[in-house]
Enzyme design. Structure first.
Site, PDB file in Angstrom:
ATOM      1  N   HIS B  69       0.875  -1.173   0.000  1.00  0.00           N
ATOM      2  CA  HIS B  69       0.000   0.000   0.000  1.00  0.00           C
ATOM      3  C   HIS B  69       0.912   1.224   0.000  1.00  0.00           C
ATOM      4  O   HIS B  69       1.674   1.426   0.936  1.00  0.00           O
ATOM      5  CB  HIS B  69      -0.905   0.003   1.242  1.00  0.00           C
ATOM      6  N   LEU B  70       0.828   2.014  -1.072  1.00  0.00           N
ATOM      7  CA  LEU B  70       1.699   3.191  -1.167  1.00  0.00           C
ATOM      8  C   LEU B  70       0.972   4.472  -0.767  1.00  0.00           C
ATOM      9  O   LEU B  70       1.571   5.532  -0.689  1.00  0.00           O
ATOM     10  CB  LEU B  70       2.295   3.308  -2.573  1.00  0.00           C
ATOM     11  N   ASN B 101      -6.468   0.868  -2.701  1.00  0.00           N
ATOM     12  CA  ASN B 101      -7.273   1.562  -1.681  1.00  0.00           C
ATOM     13  C   ASN B 101      -6.687   2.904  -1.256  1.00  0.00           C
ATOM     14  O   ASN B 101      -6.484   3.183  -0.085  1.00  0.00           O
ATOM     15  CB  ASN B 101      -7.526   0.657  -0.468  1.00  0.00           C
ATOM     16  N   HIS B 186      -9.033 -10.464  -1.229  1.00  0.00           N
ATOM     17  CA  HIS B 186      -8.882 -10.239   0.212  1.00  0.00           C
ATOM     18  C   HIS B 186     -10.017 -11.040   0.850  1.00  0.00           C
ATOM     19  O   HIS B 186     -11.173 -10.632   0.783  1.00  0.00           O
ATOM     20  CB  HIS B 186      -9.011  -8.740   0.500  1.00  0.00           C
ATOM     21  N   ASP B 312       2.395  -7.008   2.500  1.00  0.00           N
ATOM     22  CA  ASP B 312       1.197  -6.214   2.803  1.00  0.00           C
ATOM     23  C   ASP B 312       1.590  -4.897   3.480  1.00  0.00           C
ATOM     24  O   ASP B 312       0.949  -4.465   4.443  1.00  0.00           O
ATOM     25  CB  ASP B 312       0.220  -7.016   3.681  1.00  0.00           C
TER      26      ASP B 312
END
Lengths: 308, 431
Positions: B69-70, B101, B186, B312
């Site tokens: 997640h960046l 997201n 997910h 993650d």
């Protein structure tokens, strides 16, 4: 014995010796509440903040009276009147309170572990007055004091705790405390109210009230929170009361001299029938409240180094 | 410009290679791997070759983390594409695939293009955007898979949120299969996990924290395997954390279904017992499970049930974590500890070095159809140099990531990335 703890976060962290010291200290304070002038100067000049993030009448009042009977200055902060409504974080609130140099902060919070966070950050003593479904150590201490007072001992007794164990901090603290003091603890409730692997805490678990209270010396009934019905923890109050309400009939399964406890507030006719709750031959519910003040006085005294 | 890496052990699972050799890089590509390559080159044109002595080091294909997640756009205080890229190369990664997201969610071409532009500006690591399955990841309406693919996404996922509607998931797998886009699931039944904060078990019971049962994950793993089987499509299961999920995936693979799966380092390193301090850095979803689950994850890695290790990477700001446990955000910042924790699997006898590297290079490359994860001559020179012996202690203050939310602060590690080369350029040099 010197009391070495900075905080009272849970019964899990206390040794039997520490529990005994607290109970003995509380017993010595009982008498103060019967005096005409119910005040001693022991904690004069000390200040105690009651930081309550959850509604409470009994516990907050009990802490306030305990502090005042020891001549401490007690300040009550409740979430609805404080900066909480302005969106301040718990840590910021706590740091601000710390900067005002109180001696003890009593906290109740709906989030489990909130008192532990304060204890890590602040130099003041923290007393957990109930954190989520985790622990309520002062309740367990006053329960143990009441049992000891009525039965003369704790070791060897059978104590049944009945109701919504899943959401009960009272149950958890009492399981720790009573087990440490040598009592046999059994639990009862519908399976939806029994948290996973609870038997690993060293307790026997039943889904039937009668089985659990059979030959019990102490029966502790827990409050059913009505909003749990919406979460399908149980179908209806009516059905719950039919099977888990302590009444004249099922109490016969317990020992003749059984005492009945309830941490309050009671739902009369749901988990406890009114005639049991009000029966002075078995109900010790108001003794619990009386002892609650003494236990809290003892903790305030011990945490501020009173016995050194 | 030529770059010659000499003296290292070269491990490339994509070609079953594990030899002592020199590696020659030319114009951003790998051109040759052979023992004593340096000697023949030196005699030809010594001046034009920059030689780096990597004695004692291990050269592997550039590591790929297929699940990060960046945070950009939308949560730049947690991480930016630039800071996340810096964390990636410092952790030994040459490629990352970032989940959609962000805010707004990467559910349309313009967000995908924005991410790619920011990644190009940072110019550190290959960033492969993953597009949302449903608009705003709300689980009701499919995004334009075709358009997203043209814009550069490599996979689809509503990660962070489950696709609760089984019919929508079915359509997603079918539509994506016609485009050759992998779908990453997910797996979480949000009715079963509702309000949960940690693994449901003894520790959630004594801590008084609402539990997330293992069946919340397993029920969805089973569902997605069934959908993939029925529609004859493939599905990739993200962040596997439980014994039951491993068993379901193992059985599915045995029956020849097109199911792949990843796990994260914390699921084979930590258990729910760690939450006893109420330290919010241990709060993660799926949650840390019990000892038996950790064993099952290791078995799943060892027997190939779990194809990939992805961390993650979920960076958060202080304000997200320095609150009551109940209110804290889920997630662990992981790019800078992933390799170190994974190397432990080798000392523990779970995986061989080549097996571990496969799960962090060629396997994720194959799942995402990337021309990466290999040292075959002609491919982009994405290379990670690992010092397997170096002992170090995790210090979150030294992280390149903006997220300092690691439960591994103070953890003793052995082995880390010493150099990260992307398309022939040294993007990180920790020597």
């Amino acid at each position: 014995m010197k009391f070495g703890k900075k905080d009272i976060l849970g019964i899990k962290d206390l040794t039997p010796d520490e529990i005994n010291l607290i109970l003995e200290t509380a017993e010595s304070f009982l008498e103060i509440s019967t005096r005409e002038i119910k005040k001693v100067p022991t904690l004069r000049g000390k200040s105690i903040i009651n930081l309550f993030y959850e509604a409470s009448t009994r516990t907050r009042t009990s802490f306030e009276i305990a502090g005042k009977r020891l001549s401490a200055d007690t300040i009550n902060i409740s979430a609805s009147t404080s900066s909480v409504v302005k969106g301040e974080t718990l840590i910021d609130t706590a740091r601000n309170l710390e900067a005002m140099n109180p001696d003890v902060i009593v906290i109740r919070h709906s989030a489990a572990g909130a008192p532990h966070m304060l204890a890590r950050l602040l130099r003041q003593s923290i007393i957990n007055a109930g954190d989520g479904a985790h622990e309520h150590p002062t309740q367990a201490l006053l329960d143990m004091m009441t049992i000891k007072e009525k039965k003369g001992k704790i070791a060897g007794l059978k104590v049944a705790i009945v109701g919504d164990i899943m959401h009960s901090r009272v149950a958890r603290s009492n399981i720790y405390g009573l087990s440490k003091m040598g009592a046999k603890v059994v639990l009862a409730g519908p399976a939806t109210m029994l948290p996973r692997n609870i038997e690993q805490m060293g307790v026997a678990v039943y889904t039937n009230l009668e089985d659990a209270i059979r030959d019990a010396d102490v029966v502790m009934m827990l409050r059913i929170q009505l909003e749990r019905q919406k979460q399908s923890i149980f179908p209806s109050l009516r059905e719950y009361a039919q099977h888990y309400c302590l009444n004249r009939t099922n109490i016969k399964q317990a020992k003749k001299d059984v005492i009945v406890m309830h941490p309050g507030p009671m739902n009369r006719g749901v988990e406890i029938s009114p005639d049991i709750a009000d029966d002075p031959s078995c109900s010790v519910i108001l003794d619990q409240v009386n002892n609650g003040v003494a236990v809290r006085m003892a903790l305030l005294y011990l945490l501020t180094g009173g016995n050194e | 410009m030529k770059l010659l890496l000499t003296g290292a052990r070269v491990i490339d699972p994509s070609q079953n290679m594990d030899i002592s050799a020199d590696v020659l890089l030319e114009n951003g590509k790998i051109t040759d791997i052979a023992p004593e390559l340096g000697k023949t080159l030196d005699s030809k044109s010594p001046a034009k070759v920059k030689t780096i002595d990597l004695s004692g080091m291990i050269v592997v294909p550039g590591l790929i983390d297929m699940h990060v997640h960046l945070r950009e756009p939308g949560f730049e205080y947690k991480e930016t594409i630039a800071s996340g890229s810096a964390a990636a190369v410092a952790g030994g990664f040459t490629s990352v695939a970032c989940m959609p997201n962000s805010a707004p969610v990467n559910d349309n071409r313009s967000i995908t293009e924005f991410i790619r532009r920011k990644a190009a500006e940072a110019s550190l690591v290959n960033v492969y955007p993953i597009g949302a399955i449903s608009k705003d990841s709300a689980g009701t309406q499919l995004t334009e898979f075709w358009d997203l693919k043209e814009a550069g996404i490599v996979a689809l996922s509503d990660d962070g949120k489950p696709v609760m509607d089984a019919a929508l998931m079915r359509r997603a797998l079918e539509y994506a299969s016609s485009l050759g886009l992998p779908v990453i699931s997910h797996c979480e039944d949000s009715n079963l996990s509702s309000g949960g904060l940690m693994n449901e078990g003894y520790y959630s019971t004594i801590l008084g924290l609402r539990g997330i049962p293992s069946i919340a994950e397993e029920a969805m793993v089973a569902r997605d395997i069934l959908i993939a089987e029925f529609t004859r499509t493939s599905v990739h299961i993200a962040h596997v954390s439980t014994t039951g999920s491993v068993r379901l995936i193992r059985e599915a693979k045995k029956r020849g279904l097109q199911v792949t799966a990843e796990t994260a380092p914390h699921y084979f390193t930590l258990t729910d017992e760690s939450l006893q301090s109420y330290d919010t850095n241990f709060k993660i979803n799926p949650p840390l499970r019990n000892v038996a689950d950790v064993t099952a994850i290791k078995e799943g890695l060892a027997d190939g049930t779990l194809d990939a290790i992805a961390c993650d990477h979920a960076p958060h700001g202080r304000t997200d974590k320095e609150v009551e446990f109940e209110y804290a955000s889920f997630g662990i910042t992981g790019l800078e500890t992933s390799l170190g924790l994974s190397l432990q699997l080798i000392s523990d006898g779970v995986l061989t070095f080549p097996e571990l590297i496969a799960k962090m290079s060629i396997n994720p490359a194959r799942i995402l159809n990337l021309p990466k994860g290999t040292l075959k001559p002609g491919v982009d020179a994405d290379i990670t140099v690992i010092d397997p012996k170096l002992k170090w202690e995790v210090n979150v203050k030294a992280f390149r990531s903006r997220g300092k939310n690691s439960p591994f602060h103070g953890h003793q590690m052995q082995g880390r990335a010493m150099m990260t080369i992307v398309s022939g350029e040294i993007k990180y040099d920790g020597r």
